[in-house]
Motif scaffolding. Structure first.
Motif, PDB file in Angstrom:
ATOM      1  N   THR A 116      31.155  39.018  43.227  1.00 49.92           N
ATOM      2  CA  THR A 116      31.734  37.858  42.558  1.00 49.92           C
ATOM      3  C   THR A 116      32.613  38.297  41.387  1.00 49.92           C
ATOM      4  O   THR A 116      33.715  37.776  41.198  1.00 49.92           O
ATOM      5  CB  THR A 116      30.624  36.911  42.055  1.00 49.92           C
ATOM      6  N   GLU A 117      32.148  39.266  40.607  1.00 50.44           N
ATOM      7  CA  GLU A 117      32.938  39.771  39.488  1.00 50.44           C
ATOM      8  C   GLU A 117      34.235  40.423  39.968  1.00 50.44           C
ATOM      9  O   GLU A 117      35.294  40.235  39.364  1.00 50.44           O
ATOM     10  CB  GLU A 117      32.121  40.767  38.667  1.00 50.44           C
ATOM     11  N   LEU A 118      34.166  41.171  41.058  1.00 54.28           N
ATOM     12  CA  LEU A 118      35.370  41.808  41.598  1.00 54.28           C
ATOM     13  C   LEU A 118      36.371  40.765  42.105  1.00 54.28           C
ATOM     14  O   LEU A 118      37.579  40.888  41.880  1.00 54.28           O
ATOM     15  CB  LEU A 118      35.008  42.775  42.717  1.00 54.28           C
ATOM     16  N   VAL A 119      35.890  39.734  42.783  1.00 55.79           N
ATOM     17  CA  VAL A 119      36.770  38.674  43.290  1.00 55.79           C
ATOM     18  C   VAL A 119      37.420  37.937  42.127  1.00 55.79           C
ATOM     19  O   VAL A 119      38.630  37.670  42.145  1.00 55.79           O
ATOM     20  CB  VAL A 119      35.990  37.712  44.212  1.00 55.79           C
ATOM     21  N   LEU A 120      36.643  37.602  41.098  1.00 54.45           N
ATOM     22  CA  LEU A 120      37.204  36.929  39.932  1.00 54.45           C
ATOM     23  C   LEU A 120      38.210  37.806  39.197  1.00 54.45           C
ATOM     24  O   LEU A 120      39.261  37.323  38.763  1.00 54.45           O
ATOM     25  CB  LEU A 120      36.094  36.487  38.984  1.00 54.45           C
ATOM     26  N   ALA A 121      37.908  39.073  39.063  1.00 49.35           N
ATOM     27  CA  ALA A 121      38.852  39.990  38.418  1.00 49.35           C
ATOM     28  C   ALA A 121      40.152  40.085  39.210  1.00 49.35           C
ATOM     29  O   ALA A 121      41.244  40.111  38.636  1.00 49.35           O
ATOM     30  CB  ALA A 121      38.222  41.373  38.269  1.00 49.35           C
ATOM     31  N   LEU A 162      41.391  37.727  41.203  1.00 43.86           N
ATOM     32  CA  LEU A 162      42.101  36.461  41.030  1.00 43.86           C
ATOM     33  C   LEU A 162      42.810  36.390  39.678  1.00 43.86           C
ATOM     34  O   LEU A 162      43.958  35.941  39.597  1.00 43.86           O
ATOM     35  CB  LEU A 162      41.138  35.287  41.180  1.00 43.86           C
ATOM     36  N   VAL A 163      42.146  36.834  38.622  1.00 52.31           N
ATOM     37  CA  VAL A 163      42.763  36.848  37.299  1.00 52.31           C
ATOM     38  C   VAL A 163      43.968  37.784  37.302  1.00 52.31           C
ATOM     39  O   VAL A 163      45.037  37.458  36.760  1.00 52.31           O
ATOM     40  CB  VAL A 163      41.735  37.250  36.216  1.00 52.31           C
ATOM     41  N   LEU A 164      43.822  38.935  37.932  1.00 56.57           N
ATOM     42  CA  LEU A 164      44.923  39.885  38.015  1.00 56.57           C
ATOM     43  C   LEU A 164      46.111  39.300  38.784  1.00 56.57           C
ATOM     44  O   LEU A 164      47.268  39.473  38.381  1.00 56.57           O
ATOM     45  CB  LEU A 164      44.445  41.177  38.686  1.00 56.57           C
ATOM     46  N   LEU A 165      45.848  38.576  39.868  1.00 58.43           N
ATOM     47  CA  LEU A 165      46.923  37.935  40.629  1.00 58.43           C
ATOM     48  C   LEU A 165      47.634  36.861  39.817  1.00 58.43           C
ATOM     49  O   LEU A 165      48.860  36.757  39.844  1.00 58.43           O
ATOM     50  CB  LEU A 165      46.372  37.337  41.927  1.00 58.43           C
ATOM     51  N   VAL A 166      46.877  36.051  39.091  1.00 57.64           N
ATOM     52  CA  VAL A 166      47.476  34.997  38.274  1.00 57.64           C
ATOM     53  C   VAL A 166      48.324  35.605  37.159  1.00 57.64           C
ATOM     54  O   VAL A 166      49.462  35.181  36.924  1.00 57.64           O
ATOM     55  CB  VAL A 166      46.389  34.055  37.698  1.00 57.64           C
TER      56      VAL A 166
END
Length: 143
Positions: free
Chosen positions: A7-12, A14-18
């Motif tokens: 979950t932390e990797l997916v959120l990181a 997503l934040v990086l993509l944004v």
């Protein structure tokens, strides 16, 4: 890997993509207006009953260029020569266009390709003044 790490990797990611997308939009806008040419928000539509497409209008020494607000291209989507561009009279626009306060609609283009533009009133005034002034080097020998 535990579900918490995934979950932390997916959120990181997503934040990086944004952040990457916002950085690209900012860099593209800086590149388009990089050499100090005036740039403003402008909507355009080719069909009088079609939808408005928001974009950036850039005034050059001899060209009026329109860039789509979103997209990877650093080249203008449409470009008109200053001497060939003809703009009609502005009319208040009833349809709201996000990003444009109290827009005015203007029919314009060249003899072969006409479309409709929507500008903020101040932007229309600037474009009209640019269009009616002489391009650099045009009629320089007039006494």
């Amino acid at each position: 890997m535990t579900p918490l790490v995934v979950t932390e990797l997916v959120l990181a990611l997503l934040v990086l993509l944004v952040v990457g997308a916002l950085t690209f939009v900012w860099a593209r806008r800086r590149f388009i207006s990089g050499d100090g040419r005036p740039i403003m928000l402008c909507a355009r539509r080719d069909d009088p009953v079609g939808r408005w497409r928001l974009g950036l209008a850039r005034l050059g020494a001899d060209r009026f260029e329109w860039f789509s607000i979103v997209g990877p291209s650093l080249r203008p989507e449409v470009s008109w020569q200053r001497g060939e561009l003809d703009l009609g009279t502005p009319e208040p626009l009833a349809d709201p266009i996000p990003g444009l306060a109290d827009p005015v609609a203007v029919r314009g283009g060249t003899k072969g390709s006409m479309c409709e533009f929507a500008f903020a009133p101040a932007a229309y005034t600037a474009i009209r003044a640019w269009l009616e002034s002489s391009p650099p080097g045009y009629n320089v020998n007039v006494a």
